[in-house]
Design a protein around this motif. Sequence first.
Motif, PDB file in Angstrom:
ATOM      1  N   ARG A  76       0.883  -1.165   0.000  1.00  0.00           N
ATOM      2  CA  ARG A  76       0.000   0.000   0.000  1.00  0.00           C
ATOM      3  C   ARG A  76       0.917   1.209   0.000  1.00  0.00           C
ATOM      4  NH1 ARG A  76      -3.938  -0.983   4.861  1.00  0.00           N
ATOM      5  NH2 ARG A  76      -2.689  -2.807   5.276  1.00  0.00           N
ATOM      6  N   PHE A  77       0.912   1.950  -1.099  1.00  0.00           N
ATOM      7  CA  PHE A  77       1.751   3.139  -1.214  1.00  0.00           C
ATOM      8  C   PHE A  77       0.859   4.358  -1.007  1.00  0.00           C
ATOM      9  CE2 PHE A  77       3.903   6.565  -3.509  1.00  0.00           C
ATOM     10  CZ  PHE A  77       5.151   6.486  -2.908  1.00  0.00           C
ATOM     11  N   THR A  78       1.293   5.231  -0.130  1.00  0.00           N
ATOM     12  CA  THR A  78       0.538   6.433   0.186  1.00  0.00           C
ATOM     13  C   THR A  78       1.420   7.648  -0.032  1.00  0.00           C
ATOM     14  OG1 THR A  78      -0.610   5.187   1.914  1.00  0.00           O
ATOM     15  CG2 THR A  78      -0.806   7.577   1.998  1.00  0.00           C
ATOM     16  N   ASN A  79       0.862   8.691  -0.664  1.00  0.00           N
ATOM     17  CA  ASN A  79       1.545   9.972  -0.688  1.00  0.00           C
ATOM     18  C   ASN A  79       0.495  11.080  -0.652  1.00  0.00           C
ATOM     19  OD1 ASN A  79       0.700  10.579  -3.364  1.00  0.00           O
ATOM     20  ND2 ASN A  79       2.631   9.874  -4.257  1.00  0.00           N
ATOM     21  N   ALA A  80       0.952  12.298  -0.435  1.00  0.00           N
ATOM     22  CA  ALA A  80       0.044  13.434  -0.262  1.00  0.00           C
ATOM     23  C   ALA A  80      -0.661  13.818  -1.566  1.00  0.00           C
ATOM     24  CB  ALA A  80       0.810  14.635   0.292  1.00  0.00           C
ATOM     25  N   THR A  81      -0.142  13.386  -2.703  1.00  0.00           N
ATOM     26  CA  THR A  81      -0.738  13.729  -3.993  1.00  0.00           C
ATOM     27  C   THR A  81      -1.878  12.791  -4.359  1.00  0.00           C
ATOM     28  OG1 THR A  81       1.388  14.575  -4.755  1.00  0.00           O
ATOM     29  CG2 THR A  81      -0.249  14.067  -6.452  1.00  0.00           C
ATOM     30  N   TRP A  82      -1.639  11.487  -4.256  1.00  0.00           N
ATOM     31  CA  TRP A  82      -2.589  10.489  -4.751  1.00  0.00           C
ATOM     32  C   TRP A  82      -3.351   9.760  -3.653  1.00  0.00           C
ATOM     33  CZ3 TRP A  82      -3.134  11.494  -9.619  1.00  0.00           C
ATOM     34  CH2 TRP A  82      -2.045  11.932 -10.370  1.00  0.00           C
ATOM     35  N   GLY A  83      -2.971   9.939  -2.404  1.00  0.00           N
ATOM     36  CA  GLY A  83      -3.592   9.157  -1.338  1.00  0.00           C
ATOM     37  C   GLY A  83      -2.993   7.766  -1.310  1.00  0.00           C
ATOM     38  N   GLN A  84      -3.813   6.769  -1.029  1.00  0.00           N
ATOM     39  CA  GLN A  84      -3.310   5.401  -0.909  1.00  0.00           C
ATOM     40  C   GLN A  84      -3.756   4.556  -2.091  1.00  0.00           C
ATOM     41  OE1 GLN A  84      -4.684   2.008   1.902  1.00  0.00           O
ATOM     42  NE2 GLN A  84      -3.111   3.154   3.015  1.00  0.00           N
ATOM     43  N   MET A  85      -2.827   3.722  -2.582  1.00  0.00           N
ATOM     44  CA  MET A  85      -3.166   2.779  -3.642  1.00  0.00           C
ATOM     45  C   MET A  85      -2.373   1.495  -3.431  1.00  0.00           C
ATOM     46  SD  MET A  85      -1.253   4.629  -6.828  1.00  0.00           S
ATOM     47  CE  MET A  85      -1.316   6.273  -6.157  1.00  0.00           C
ATOM     48  N   ARG A  86      -2.944   0.410  -3.899  1.00  0.00           N
ATOM     49  CA  ARG A  86      -2.262  -0.885  -3.829  1.00  0.00           C
ATOM     50  C   ARG A  86      -1.331  -0.959  -5.037  1.00  0.00           C
ATOM     51  NH1 ARG A  86      -3.563  -6.690  -4.613  1.00  0.00           N
ATOM     52  NH2 ARG A  86      -2.627  -7.740  -2.810  1.00  0.00           N
ATOM     53  N   THR A  87      -0.059  -1.214  -4.779  1.00  0.00           N
ATOM     54  CA  THR A  87       0.955  -1.166  -5.828  1.00  0.00           C
ATOM     55  C   THR A  87       1.800  -2.428  -5.857  1.00  0.00           C
ATOM     56  OG1 THR A  87       2.440  -0.012  -4.313  1.00  0.00           O
ATOM     57  CG2 THR A  87       1.159   1.365  -5.821  1.00  0.00           C
ATOM     58  N   SER A  88       2.363  -2.675  -7.014  1.00  0.00           N
ATOM     59  CA  SER A  88       3.307  -3.767  -7.231  1.00  0.00           C
ATOM     60  C   SER A  88       4.676  -3.146  -7.487  1.00  0.00           C
ATOM     61  CB  SER A  88       2.860  -4.581  -8.446  1.00  0.00           C
ATOM     62  OG  SER A  88       3.841  -5.524  -8.807  1.00  0.00           O
ATOM     63  N   TRP A  89       5.699  -3.715  -6.897  1.00  0.00           N
ATOM     64  CA  TRP A  89       7.070  -3.243  -7.077  1.00  0.00           C
ATOM     65  C   TRP A  89       7.944  -4.443  -7.430  1.00  0.00           C
ATOM     66  CZ3 TRP A  89       8.575   1.920  -5.731  1.00  0.00           C
ATOM     67  CH2 TRP A  89       7.532   2.693  -5.184  1.00  0.00           C
ATOM     68  N   ARG A  90       8.670  -4.366  -8.547  1.00  0.00           N
ATOM     69  CA  ARG A  90       9.634  -5.395  -8.932  1.00  0.00           C
ATOM     70  C   ARG A  90      11.018  -4.758  -8.981  1.00  0.00           C
ATOM     71  NH1 ARG A  90       7.451 -10.085 -10.294  1.00  0.00           N
ATOM     72  NH2 ARG A  90       5.252 -10.096 -10.859  1.00  0.00           N
ATOM     73  N   PHE A  91      11.953  -5.412  -8.329  1.00  0.00           N
ATOM     74  CA  PHE A  91      13.303  -4.869  -8.186  1.00  0.00           C
ATOM     75  C   PHE A  91      14.328  -5.768  -8.862  1.00  0.00           C
ATOM     76  CE2 PHE A  91      10.820  -3.591  -4.519  1.00  0.00           C
ATOM     77  CZ  PHE A  91      11.062  -2.236  -4.441  1.00  0.00           C
ATOM     78  N   THR A  92      15.295  -5.138  -9.512  1.00  0.00           N
ATOM     79  CA  THR A  92      16.482  -5.819 -10.003  1.00  0.00           C
ATOM     80  C   THR A  92      17.633  -5.344  -9.129  1.00  0.00           C
ATOM     81  OG1 THR A  92      15.596  -5.796 -12.248  1.00  0.00           O
ATOM     82  CG2 THR A  92      17.966  -6.207 -12.010  1.00  0.00           C
ATOM     83  N   VAL A  93      18.386  -6.289  -8.602  1.00  0.00           N
ATOM     84  CA  VAL A  93      19.480  -5.972  -7.679  1.00  0.00           C
ATOM     85  C   VAL A  93      20.799  -6.388  -8.314  1.00  0.00           C
ATOM     86  CG1 VAL A  93      20.459  -6.446  -5.398  1.00  0.00           C
ATOM     87  CG2 VAL A  93      17.971  -6.209  -5.675  1.00  0.00           C
ATOM     88  N   ALA A  94      21.784  -5.505  -8.248  1.00  0.00           N
ATOM     89  CA  ALA A  94      23.125  -5.784  -8.761  1.00  0.00           C
ATOM     90  C   ALA A  94      24.147  -5.271  -7.762  1.00  0.00           C
ATOM     91  CB  ALA A  94      23.324  -5.109 -10.114  1.00  0.00           C
ATOM     92  N   ASP A  95      25.067  -6.123  -7.386  1.00  0.00           N
ATOM     93  CA  ASP A  95      26.144  -5.740  -6.468  1.00  0.00           C
ATOM     94  C   ASP A  95      25.612  -5.113  -5.185  1.00  0.00           C
ATOM     95  OD1 ASP A  95      28.122  -6.657  -8.260  1.00  0.00           O
ATOM     96  OD2 ASP A  95      28.023  -4.760  -9.356  1.00  0.00           O
ATOM     97  N   GLY A  96      24.513  -5.658  -4.660  1.00  0.00           N
ATOM     98  CA  GLY A  96      23.984  -5.211  -3.380  1.00  0.00           C
ATOM     99  C   GLY A  96      23.184  -3.921  -3.415  1.00  0.00           C
ATOM    100  N   LYS A  97      22.865  -3.431  -4.616  1.00  0.00           N
ATOM    101  CA  LYS A  97      22.065  -2.211  -4.748  1.00  0.00           C
ATOM    102  C   LYS A  97      20.963  -2.442  -5.775  1.00  0.00           C
ATOM    103  CE  LYS A  97      25.625   1.059  -3.465  1.00  0.00           C
ATOM    104  NZ  LYS A  97      25.898   2.475  -3.505  1.00  0.00           N
ATOM    105  N   VAL A  98      19.928  -1.646  -5.691  1.00  0.00           N
ATOM    106  CA  VAL A  98      18.838  -1.737  -6.655  1.00  0.00           C
ATOM    107  C   VAL A  98      19.269  -1.025  -7.940  1.00  0.00           C
ATOM    108  CG1 VAL A  98      16.460  -1.058  -7.157  1.00  0.00           C
ATOM    109  CG2 VAL A  98      17.064  -1.917  -4.874  1.00  0.00           C
ATOM    110  N   SER A  99      19.243  -1.759  -9.053  1.00  0.00           N
ATOM    111  CA  SER A  99      19.631  -1.170 -10.335  1.00  0.00           C
ATOM    112  C   SER A  99      18.408  -0.784 -11.170  1.00  0.00           C
ATOM    113  CB  SER A  99      20.512  -2.133 -11.130  1.00  0.00           C
ATOM    114  OG  SER A  99      19.804  -3.327 -11.416  1.00  0.00           O
ATOM    115  N   ARG A 100      17.257  -1.341 -10.807  1.00  0.00           N
ATOM    116  CA  ARG A 100      16.023  -1.000 -11.518  1.00  0.00           C
ATOM    117  C   ARG A 100      14.848  -1.385 -10.637  1.00  0.00           C
ATOM    118  NH1 ARG A 100      13.904   0.412 -16.285  1.00  0.00           N
ATOM    119  NH2 ARG A 100      11.842  -0.390 -16.791  1.00  0.00           N
ATOM    120  N   PHE A 101      13.794  -0.552 -10.747  1.00  0.00           N
ATOM    121  CA  PHE A 101      12.520  -0.992 -10.179  1.00  0.00           C
ATOM    122  C   PHE A 101      11.392  -0.584 -11.112  1.00  0.00           C
ATOM    123  CE2 PHE A 101      13.167   3.136  -8.063  1.00  0.00           C
ATOM    124  CZ  PHE A 101      11.917   3.751  -8.142  1.00  0.00           C
ATOM    125  N   ASP A 102      10.383  -1.428 -11.108  1.00  0.00           N
ATOM    126  CA  ASP A 102       9.193  -1.218 -11.908  1.00  0.00           C
ATOM    127  C   ASP A 102       8.021  -1.218 -10.939  1.00  0.00           C
ATOM    128  OD1 ASP A 102      10.298  -1.584 -14.788  1.00  0.00           O
ATOM    129  OD2 ASP A 102      11.091  -3.271 -13.658  1.00  0.00           O
TER     130      ASP A 102
END
Length: 106
Positions: A76-102
């Motif tokens: 559940r992602f919330t911010n002052a602009t959009w309020g709350q929404m159910r979201t999906s997050w996919r992460f690509t990790v390289a060398d211990g850091k996030v290199s991409r997220f969708d």
Amino acid sequence: MIPESELSDPAVRALVAAINANDHAAFRRALTADATMSDDGAERDLEKWSEREIFSSHGHMDVESESDDGHHLIARFTNATWGQMRTSWRFTVADGKVSRFDTGQA
């Protein structure tokens, strides 16, 4: 909800913690220098997007579930602009850091 401290992947955990703390410096440290992202399938400028959607609007993630070794979150992602929404997050990790997220609505 899954506490951010219990997220499986350390790189994802650091990024979520930075978002929830509204800590731009920690957010950048959790990403590779050339990190990229998309929102609802459209490529976005990561700096502009994160400033608008996270930092200036006080974005916050409440993680509902994780899969794919912690690289896929439903939150559940919330911010002052959009309020709350159910979201999906996919992460690509390289060398211990996030290199991409969708992200997008779940």
